[in-house]
Structures are given as structure tokens and as C-alpha cells.
Design a protein around this motif. Structure first.
Motif, PDB file in Angstrom:
ATOM      1  N   HIS A   1       0.817  -1.209   0.000  1.00  0.00           N
ATOM      2  CA  HIS A   1       0.000   0.000   0.000  1.00  0.00           C
ATOM      3  C   HIS A   1       0.857   1.268   0.000  1.00  0.00           C
ATOM      4  O   HIS A   1       0.381   2.349  -0.323  1.00  0.00           O
ATOM      5  CB  HIS A   1      -0.902   0.053   1.230  1.00  0.00           C
ATOM      6  CG  HIS A   1      -1.616  -1.228   1.517  1.00  0.00           C
ATOM      7  ND1 HIS A   1      -1.158  -2.133   2.453  1.00  0.00           N
ATOM      8  CD2 HIS A   1      -2.730  -1.759   0.974  1.00  0.00           C
ATOM      9  CE1 HIS A   1      -1.980  -3.168   2.484  1.00  0.00           C
ATOM     10  NE2 HIS A   1      -2.928  -2.973   1.596  1.00  0.00           N
ATOM     11  N   LEU A   2       2.115   1.116   0.435  1.00  0.00           N
ATOM     12  CA  LEU A   2       3.027   2.243   0.620  1.00  0.00           C
ATOM     13  C   LEU A   2       4.311   1.985  -0.153  1.00  0.00           C
ATOM     14  O   LEU A   2       4.631   0.844  -0.498  1.00  0.00           O
ATOM     15  CB  LEU A   2       3.343   2.422   2.113  1.00  0.00           C
ATOM     16  CG  LEU A   2       2.133   2.569   3.043  1.00  0.00           C
ATOM     17  CD1 LEU A   2       2.563   2.416   4.486  1.00  0.00           C
ATOM     18  CD2 LEU A   2       1.470   3.918   2.820  1.00  0.00           C
ATOM     19  N   ASP A   3       5.086   3.042  -0.392  1.00  0.00           N
ATOM     20  CA  ASP A   3       6.328   2.902  -1.159  1.00  0.00           C
ATOM     21  C   ASP A   3       7.231   1.829  -0.563  1.00  0.00           C
ATOM     22  O   ASP A   3       7.457   1.769   0.655  1.00  0.00           O
ATOM     23  CB  ASP A   3       7.058   4.239  -1.200  1.00  0.00           C
ATOM     24  CG  ASP A   3       6.377   5.243  -2.115  1.00  0.00           C
ATOM     25  OD1 ASP A   3       5.634   4.816  -3.029  1.00  0.00           O
ATOM     26  OD2 ASP A   3       6.571   6.453  -1.923  1.00  0.00           O
ATOM     27  N   GLY A   4       7.763   0.982  -1.455  1.00  0.00           N
ATOM     28  CA  GLY A   4       8.524  -0.181  -1.026  1.00  0.00           C
ATOM     29  C   GLY A   4      10.008  -0.121  -1.319  1.00  0.00           C
ATOM     30  O   GLY A   4      10.604   0.967  -1.415  1.00  0.00           O
ATOM     31  N   CYS A   5      10.582  -1.301  -1.506  1.00  0.00           N
ATOM     32  CA  CYS A   5      12.039  -1.482  -1.476  1.00  0.00           C
ATOM     33  C   CYS A   5      12.719  -1.468  -2.835  1.00  0.00           C
ATOM     34  O   CYS A   5      13.946  -1.582  -2.895  1.00  0.00           O
ATOM     35  CB  CYS A   5      12.375  -2.784  -0.749  1.00  0.00           C
ATOM     36  SG  CYS A   5      11.742  -2.856   0.943  1.00  0.00           S
ATOM     37  N   PHE A   6      11.975  -1.346  -3.943  1.00  0.00           N
ATOM     38  CA  PHE A   6      12.606  -1.162  -5.249  1.00  0.00           C
ATOM     39  C   PHE A   6      13.027   0.301  -5.376  1.00  0.00           C
ATOM     40  O   PHE A   6      12.610   1.038  -6.278  1.00  0.00           O
ATOM     41  CB  PHE A   6      11.661  -1.532  -6.388  1.00  0.00           C
ATOM     42  CG  PHE A   6      11.521  -3.017  -6.631  1.00  0.00           C
ATOM     43  CD1 PHE A   6      12.529  -3.900  -6.285  1.00  0.00           C
ATOM     44  CD2 PHE A   6      10.377  -3.521  -7.228  1.00  0.00           C
ATOM     45  CE1 PHE A   6      12.400  -5.271  -6.526  1.00  0.00           C
ATOM     46  CE2 PHE A   6      10.242  -4.873  -7.472  1.00  0.00           C
ATOM     47  CZ  PHE A   6      11.247  -5.754  -7.122  1.00  0.00           C
ATOM     48  N   ALA A   7      13.847   0.753  -4.448  1.00  0.00           N
ATOM     49  CA  ALA A   7      14.301   2.148  -4.398  1.00  0.00           C
ATOM     50  C   ALA A   7      15.602   2.193  -3.614  1.00  0.00           C
ATOM     51  O   ALA A   7      15.967   1.233  -2.925  1.00  0.00           O
ATOM     52  CB  ALA A   7      13.247   3.028  -3.724  1.00  0.00           C
ATOM     53  N   GLU A   8      16.288   3.309  -3.711  1.00  0.00           N
ATOM     54  CA  GLU A   8      17.567   3.421  -3.013  1.00  0.00           C
ATOM     55  C   GLU A   8      17.395   3.594  -1.505  1.00  0.00           C
ATOM     56  O   GLU A   8      18.291   3.246  -0.730  1.00  0.00           O
ATOM     57  CB  GLU A   8      18.360   4.583  -3.612  1.00  0.00           C
ATOM     58  CG  GLU A   8      18.773   4.313  -5.058  1.00  0.00           C
ATOM     59  CD  GLU A   8      19.494   5.487  -5.702  1.00  0.00           C
ATOM     60  OE1 GLU A   8      20.741   5.411  -5.811  1.00  0.00           O
ATOM     61  OE2 GLU A   8      18.821   6.469  -6.070  1.00  0.00           O
ATOM     62  N   TYR A   9      16.263   4.126  -1.083  1.00  0.00           N
ATOM     63  CA  TYR A   9      15.957   4.277   0.341  1.00  0.00           C
ATOM     64  C   TYR A   9      14.505   3.884   0.566  1.00  0.00           C
ATOM     65  O   TYR A   9      13.653   4.062  -0.319  1.00  0.00           O
ATOM     66  CB  TYR A   9      16.166   5.722   0.819  1.00  0.00           C
ATOM     67  CG  TYR A   9      17.600   6.189   0.787  1.00  0.00           C
ATOM     68  CD1 TYR A   9      18.404   6.106   1.920  1.00  0.00           C
ATOM     69  CD2 TYR A   9      18.151   6.718  -0.382  1.00  0.00           C
ATOM     70  CE1 TYR A   9      19.722   6.544   1.890  1.00  0.00           C
ATOM     71  CE2 TYR A   9      19.466   7.145  -0.428  1.00  0.00           C
ATOM     72  CZ  TYR A   9      20.252   7.049   0.720  1.00  0.00           C
ATOM     73  OH  TYR A   9      21.558   7.473   0.692  1.00  0.00           O
ATOM     74  N   VAL A  10      14.207   3.381   1.773  1.00  0.00           N
ATOM     75  CA  VAL A  10      12.830   3.036   2.112  1.00  0.00           C
ATOM     76  C   VAL A  10      12.573   3.379   3.574  1.00  0.00           C
ATOM     77  O   VAL A  10      13.468   3.252   4.426  1.00  0.00           O
ATOM     78  CB  VAL A  10      12.540   1.547   1.839  1.00  0.00           C
ATOM     79  CG1 VAL A  10      13.370   0.637   2.748  1.00  0.00           C
ATOM     80  CG2 VAL A  10      11.053   1.233   1.985  1.00  0.00           C
TER      81      VAL A  10
END
Length: 376
Positions: A133-142
């Protein structure tokens, strides 16, 4: 323990986001969560690796009604860079962690307080779940919640920890709530998949006798590699599978418990059929409907349990168990968020054995490779 150093945090980062249901991820630049946005229990984690779960496909297809755009992946691991005011005693910058999924549980409902600790993950009054539901881990920071985030022990790599964030937590609890004693029989339906191959190892290390059931050549091979005592091809049909399992379990009437990881229409019914009378079936797969003939429930007293994730305490227990027993997470590694499309294509073509993992921060992985996981 890693040095207690807080690196410079950029204002922008790369992220692979769901922008349209049913469409590929979009690689874009988004703001890094600001230090001022951290709640008291929040952690800002610099992601080292993130993996793909079957649930990610469900999220991309809009089943959970995720508000878009949203960064994908609920399976991540990395290094803490910032802590909220209440989490600073439990975690420090530099700590290696497996990211938690629930964000901001209410802290007052029965699941959070008076209920058993192994039900903490069932709080429904949460801000949402990371990567769902919220921004996840396919990113440089979480941004994650310290109360559901787990320290990564020495000897466990961040590449292995990322898939354990959901796959490991989920199958660990499934094996545990099956409630079996050493020497009893456990069947895993879907034993050669991302959860299944870990579950086979968990069960074996707990002293259980494992029947692995799969319907794919690669899944059957991986089940055998992971050490299942008996490997059965589900494609031979329910009657033949039940007959074979009954034979190998020595007239026990079937296995003592079964775990359903496959979402095929007849998986739950098969699990019940090969489980002895009064036995337990743990449903983890998430098909639209779980179909079980009434005869299994009424005349054979098969007990059905549902299960999801781990509580914080169970998660820490699992990670210690992984370190102690050398549990292997079979990974298919894609280096760089730029390769997220290749990763998804490989998953959808059925080419992945185990878990598909993207390396988000090569430096963290390189540092572990040179010094060893957990080395200062």
C-alpha cells in the motif's frame, strides 16, 4: 556491528514504481523521505537488495487497490541511516536490517497488546504495508517501522535477507504453526518455489520428514536439491499423488500436516487429500477462492489454518535459525534497478529458480563480499 556513522543522505533517489495497473514498473526519480518526516518508530534504510514476490504481481494488477504511483517490493534489506526518536535505542545508523512490512501499527488493539505475540502482524489499524500500500524497497531508500524490522545476524548476507522479509517470514510461520514434532511428516505443495525451497530446509532442520509436491520440472529439481525426503510430481493426478504419499508414510493415512503454497485451483483439495485424518492444512497461497470438498472437513476432520508473515518475535527467531543452520536462499541476481524489467520478464517466463533479487546498492554487497556478512 557496523560503525555508527550516518552517511550523507541525498534529496532524490531512483525508484521502480507502479504507475498504471497491469503495466511494467516505471523507473523514475523521486524524493528521498526527509529526516523531518520520520515518526518516532521509523527507520530510514539504505536498500542493498530487494526481491520480487508473487504478491508483487498481485499488487501491480490492482488487487489490493494500491494508490498509485507506488514503489514496488515488500522484500528488502539494507543499512539503517536514520532512526526515529523511539527506535534509536534498538537500532543505530550502520545496523544491517531486514525491512519490516507493517507500518505504524496502532499499538492499542488486541493484536498489538493482549493477544499472543505471534499475532502482532495481524493489526488491521496500520498506515499500510511497505511495497503493498506504501512505497517499497525497489528504491535506493525506504521508510520502515522499527517494531517490525529485524536485525540481520552475522553470517547472513543482505542478498539472502531481502527474500526472507516476506518469503522467509511467511513459510517459517507456516512450518511452525503446523505444530509437528520431530520425526513427523510435512507435505509442502509448491515445494520448489520461492517460499517452498526455504520451507523444505526449515522443516528438515527442525527434524521433520518432508514430502515435496510440485508440478514443474524446475520446481521438482529444486525440491530434491533442498533435501526433501520424498519428491512427488503433482502432474500425475490427485489419486496417484495420494497413493504414493500414503505408501511412503507407512500406512499413517498420509502426512501429519501440509502447507499450501501453490495457488492452482485444486492445490488445497490435494493438500487435504494427502493429509491424515485429523491432520492440519496451512493455507498460505492466495487464490481468489480456496476450494476444499466438504468430505475432507466433515468426514475426515481436516483442520484448516490460514497464515501470513511473522510476528516480530518469530522473525527474530527465524533469522537466528537461518544463521545457525546455514539455510540457503536460492537467488537469481539482477544488478541495478535499471534491470527491473528483465527481472519481471524472467519471473513471468518461469525462468527463476528460487527468488529473483535486484541489487540496489552494489557498494553494500561488495563490502559484505570482502569482509563477510556482519563484519565491522
Amino acid at each position: 556491528m557496523a560503525p555508527n556513522l550516518t552517511p550523507t543522505i541525498p534529496t532524490e533517489m531512483k525508484a521502480a514504481r507502479i504507475t498504471t495497473y497491469g503495466a511494467p514498473y516505471t523507473l523514475t526519480t523521486v524524493p528521498v523521505p526527509s529526516p523531518s518526516s520520520l515518526g518516532p518508530h521509523d527507520l530510514l534504510v539504505k536498500v542493498a537488495a530487494a526481491s520480487h514476490c508473487h504478491t508483487d504481481t498481485i499488487v501491480r494488477n490492482g488487487v489490493f487497490g494500491t494508490r498509485l504511483p507506488c514503489t514496488g517490493s515488500h522484500e528488502g534489506a539494507g543499512t539503517v541511516v536514520l532512526t526515529g526518536s523511539s527506535s534509536s535505542t534498538a537500532f543505530r545508523p550502520g545496523d544491517r536490517v531486514m525491512c519490516g512490512l507493517p507500518l505504524h501499527p496502532c499499538g492499542v488493539c488486541a493484536e498489538c497488546t493482549t493477544g499472543p505475540e505471534n499475532q502482532r502482524q495481524y493489526c488491521t489499524v496500520v498506515a499500510g504495508h511497505v511495497g503493498v500500500h506504501l512505497d517499497g524497497c525497489f528504491a535506493e531508500y525506504v521508510l520502515v517501522d522499527a517494531r517490525h524490522t529485524t536485525p540481520v545476524p552475522d553470517g547472513v548476507s543482505l542478498l539472502s535477507a531481502a527474500p526472507l522479509a516476506c518469503a522467509g517470514r511467511t513459510i517459517w510461520r507456516g512450518v511452525k504453526i503446523a505444530g509437528l514434532a520431530e520425526g513427523e511428516w510435512l507435505a509442502i505443495i509448491g515445494s520448489g518455489g520461492g517460499l517452498g525451497h526455504i520451507g523444505v530446509q526449515f522443516a528438515k532442520a527442525l527434524g521433520l520428514r518432508v514430502v515435496g509436491v510440485d508440478a514443474r520440472d524446475g520446481g521438482l529439481a529444486l525440491t530434491s536439491e533442498m533435501g526433501a525426503e520424498v519428491v512427488v510430481d503433482a502432474r500425475q493426478g490427485r489419486e496417484s499423488v495420494v497413493e504414493e504419499v500414503s505408501r511412503v508414510t507407512g500406512g499413517n493415512g498420509g502426512v501429519d500436516a501440509a502447507i499450501v503454497l501453490a495457488d492452482s485451483e485444486d492445490a488445497a483439495a490435494l493438500a487435504c487429500a494427502l493429509t491424515r485424518m485429523h491432520g492440519t492444512v496451512v493455507q498460505i497461497a492466495q487464490p481468489e477462492e480456496v476450494r476444499i470438498p466438504f468430505q475432507e472437513l466433515v468426514f475426515r476432520d481436516i483442520r484448516i489454518r490460514g497464515s501470513v508473515l511473522c510476528s516480530p518475535g518469530e522473525s527474530e527467531e527465524m533469522m537466528k535459525f537461518v544463521a545457525e543452520h546455514g539455510i540457503e536462499v536460492r537467488t537469481n541476481v539482477f544488478r541495478g534497478l535499471e534491470r527491473i524489467g528483465e527481472l519481471v520478464d524472467a519471473v513471468e517466463r518461469g525462468e527463476v529458480k528460487g527468488k529473483a533479487v535486484v541489487v540496489v546498492d552494489e557498494e553494500q554487497i561488495r563490502r559484505e563480499r570482502e569482509r563477510g556478512p556482519g563484519a565491522a
